[in-house]
Write a protein that holds these residues in place. Structure first.
Motif, PDB file in Angstrom:
ATOM      1  N   ARG A 115       0.838  -1.210   0.000  1.00 12.03           N
ATOM      2  CA  ARG A 115       0.000   0.000   0.000  1.00 12.03           C
ATOM      3  C   ARG A 115       0.867   1.252   0.000  1.00 12.03           C
ATOM      4  NH1 ARG A 115      -3.722  -2.030   5.084  1.00 12.03           N
ATOM      5  NH2 ARG A 115      -3.931  -4.194   4.373  1.00 12.03           N
ATOM      6  N   ASN A 174      -5.748   0.884   6.946  1.00  6.70           N
ATOM      7  CA  ASN A 174      -6.904   0.691   6.074  1.00  6.70           C
ATOM      8  C   ASN A 174      -6.471   0.150   4.718  1.00  6.70           C
ATOM      9  OD1 ASN A 174      -7.542   3.321   7.860  1.00  6.70           O
ATOM     10  ND2 ASN A 174      -9.401   2.153   7.523  1.00  6.70           N
ATOM     11  N   PRO A 175      -7.296  -0.695   4.075  1.00  7.30           N
ATOM     12  CA  PRO A 175      -6.943  -1.204   2.744  1.00  7.30           C
ATOM     13  C   PRO A 175      -7.119  -0.143   1.676  1.00  7.30           C
ATOM     14  CG  PRO A 175      -9.126  -1.970   3.374  1.00  7.30           C
ATOM     15  CD  PRO A 175      -8.568  -1.253   4.574  1.00  7.30           C
ATOM     16  N   VAL A 176      -6.355  -0.268   0.605  1.00  2.08           N
ATOM     17  CA  VAL A 176      -6.496   0.669  -0.513  1.00  2.08           C
ATOM     18  C   VAL A 176      -7.775   0.388  -1.276  1.00  2.08           C
ATOM     19  CG1 VAL A 176      -5.446   1.497  -2.658  1.00  2.08           C
ATOM     20  CG2 VAL A 176      -4.000   0.955  -0.697  1.00  2.08           C
ATOM     21  N   PHE A 177      -8.073  -0.889  -1.484  1.00  2.00           N
ATOM     22  CA  PHE A 177      -9.280  -1.306  -2.188  1.00  2.00           C
ATOM     23  C   PHE A 177     -10.099  -2.204  -1.260  1.00  2.00           C
ATOM     24  CE2 PHE A 177      -5.857  -0.886  -5.357  1.00  2.00           C
ATOM     25  CZ  PHE A 177      -6.367   0.167  -6.102  1.00  2.00           C
ATOM     26  N   GLY A 178     -11.380  -1.900  -1.116  1.00  2.00           N
ATOM     27  CA  GLY A 178     -12.239  -2.677  -0.229  1.00  2.00           C
ATOM     28  C   GLY A 178     -12.701  -3.964  -0.893  1.00  2.00           C
ATOM     29  N   LYS A 179     -12.341  -5.100  -0.331  1.00  2.00           N
ATOM     30  CA  LYS A 179     -12.778  -6.390  -0.870  1.00  2.00           C
ATOM     31  C   LYS A 179     -14.197  -6.745  -0.416  1.00  2.00           C
ATOM     32  CE  LYS A 179      -8.067  -8.241  -1.089  1.00  2.00           C
ATOM     33  NZ  LYS A 179      -7.140  -9.330  -0.647  1.00  2.00           N
ATOM     34  N   ALA A 183     -16.417  -1.773   3.461  1.00  3.08           N
ATOM     35  CA  ALA A 183     -15.075  -1.679   4.038  1.00  3.08           C
ATOM     36  C   ALA A 183     -14.589  -0.229   3.973  1.00  3.08           C
ATOM     37  CB  ALA A 183     -14.111  -2.587   3.284  1.00  3.08           C
ATOM     38  N   THR A 185     -11.924   2.052   3.213  1.00  3.70           N
ATOM     39  CA  THR A 185     -10.668   2.089   2.473  1.00  3.70           C
ATOM     40  C   THR A 185      -9.867   3.328   2.860  1.00  3.70           C
ATOM     41  OG1 THR A 185     -11.672   3.289   0.642  1.00  3.70           O
ATOM     42  CG2 THR A 185     -11.750   0.877   0.537  1.00  3.70           C
ATOM     43  N   VAL A 186      -8.644   3.388   2.345  1.00  5.10           N
ATOM     44  CA  VAL A 186      -7.798   4.549   2.597  1.00  5.10           C
ATOM     45  C   VAL A 186      -8.462   5.823   2.095  1.00  5.10           C
ATOM     46  CG1 VAL A 186      -5.615   5.650   1.980  1.00  5.10           C
ATOM     47  CG2 VAL A 186      -5.644   3.233   2.595  1.00  5.10           C
ATOM     48  N   ARG A 189     -11.447   6.736   4.422  1.00  5.48           N
ATOM     49  CA  ARG A 189     -10.939   7.202   5.718  1.00  5.48           C
ATOM     50  C   ARG A 189     -10.287   8.571   5.585  1.00  5.48           C
ATOM     51  NH1 ARG A 189     -11.231   8.623  10.571  1.00  5.48           N
ATOM     52  NH2 ARG A 189      -9.339   8.399  11.847  1.00  5.48           N
TER      53      ARG A 189
END
Length: 291
Positions: A115, A174-179, A183, A185-186, A189
């Motif tokens: 990330r 936080n994830p870059v892409f929400g699976k 979710a 995501t970056v 957020r």
């Protein structure tokens, strides 16, 4: 670890208080901060030296030495968010632990490296900046310099508009892409944290221009001490490749500490983070008693 007993008191602070606290943090953790800075600053300095090595034979010419300084400043300016990530991880760990532990910090950092590569290294202009720097070292035309100036302007806007992306990546993870649907995501957020506070972020971004004065002061002091002690009053290769970048990296370290403290302050003002920490600490104690 007790969430309601932090090494830094969790409360709202004015901007001048944050800068004052940053100096105290630098004094208390100076050796750990230097170690954290070296993790990224040393390889980045070597990379910059390699990219600009084509200018080395002509550094005896004042015009070439001046352009070398301009390119080095641009390179370190673009690379500052990446260089500050180990310091951010260190401060995040030191906030809740009496003794920061490198193994614990590295374990938490490893999963977010992809990330960081995407968001910081690519989208924040570090890789394009390195390519332009390599081009500029061989080409005397105005084109690469103009593109570097535009890239630095783009990076400046991002740092004012979204200054705490690094903290979101390495501390909140936080994830870059929400699976999964819903979710955080970056991007989401970042928007929730930054958008409601744009005016305050703009003022603090303008205040960060004090780093220019700090950099000039540190570099000139290094130049002066070197001249008085060793009698070297010229811009030789050692100064341009070693001492000059060192002075700039020290400013990067201090401003990273300031940004981390501003991030904490924004979370307190925006989200009542101090209340959240107390509630989480009490929940953890109740769980221990019940278990």
């Amino acid at each position: 670890m007790q969430l309601d007993k932090t090494r830094i008191a969790i409360r709202e602070r004015e901007l001048l208080e944050i800068y004052d606290l940053a100096l105290i943090v630098m004094r208390v953790y100076w050796w750990k901060i230097i170690q954290a800075l070296a993790i990224t600053a040393v390889p980045l300095t070597l990379i910059n030296a390699g990219l600009l090595w084509a200018m080395q034979p002509d550094l005896v010419i004042n015009e070439t030495a001046g352009m070398f300084i301009v390119y080095m400043v641009m390179a370190i300016f673009l690379e500052a968010p990446l260089a500050g990530i180990p310091i951010t991880v260190l401060l995040g760990d030191a906030l809740f632990h009496d003794k920061p532990d490198w193994r614990r910090m590295c374990t938490g950092l490893w999963p977010v490296i992809p990330r960081i590569f995407w968001v910081v290294f690519l989208l924040r202009g570090i890789l394009p900046g390195m390519l332009l720097l390599f081009w500029a070292s061989f080409e005397e035309a105005f084109s690469p310099l103009l593109l570097l100036i535009l890239l630095c302007g783009y990076a400046s806007v991002l740092r004012i508009w979204r200054p705490y992306i690094g903290e979101i990546l390495v501390l909140e993870k936080n994830p870059v892409f929400g699976k999964q649907k819903g979710a955080i995501t970056v991007g989401l957020r970042s928007a929730s944290l930054h958008n409601p506070n744009f005016g305050d972020l703009l003022i603090r971004g303008m205040a960060s221009s004090i780093s220019i004065l700090l950099a000039g002061s540190i570099v000139m002091n290094i130049f002066g001490i070197r001249g008085f002690v060793f009698g070297r009053w010229n811009w030789d290769e050692v100064f341009l490749f070693v001492w000059f970048p060192l002075g700039l990296w020290l400013v990067v370290a201090f401003m990273t500490v300031v940004r981390f403290l501003c991030y904490l302050d924004l979370r307190i003002r925006r989200e009542g983070w101090e209340v959240e920490l107390v509630l989480r600490a009490e929940a953890a104690r109740m769980k221990e008693i019940a278990g």
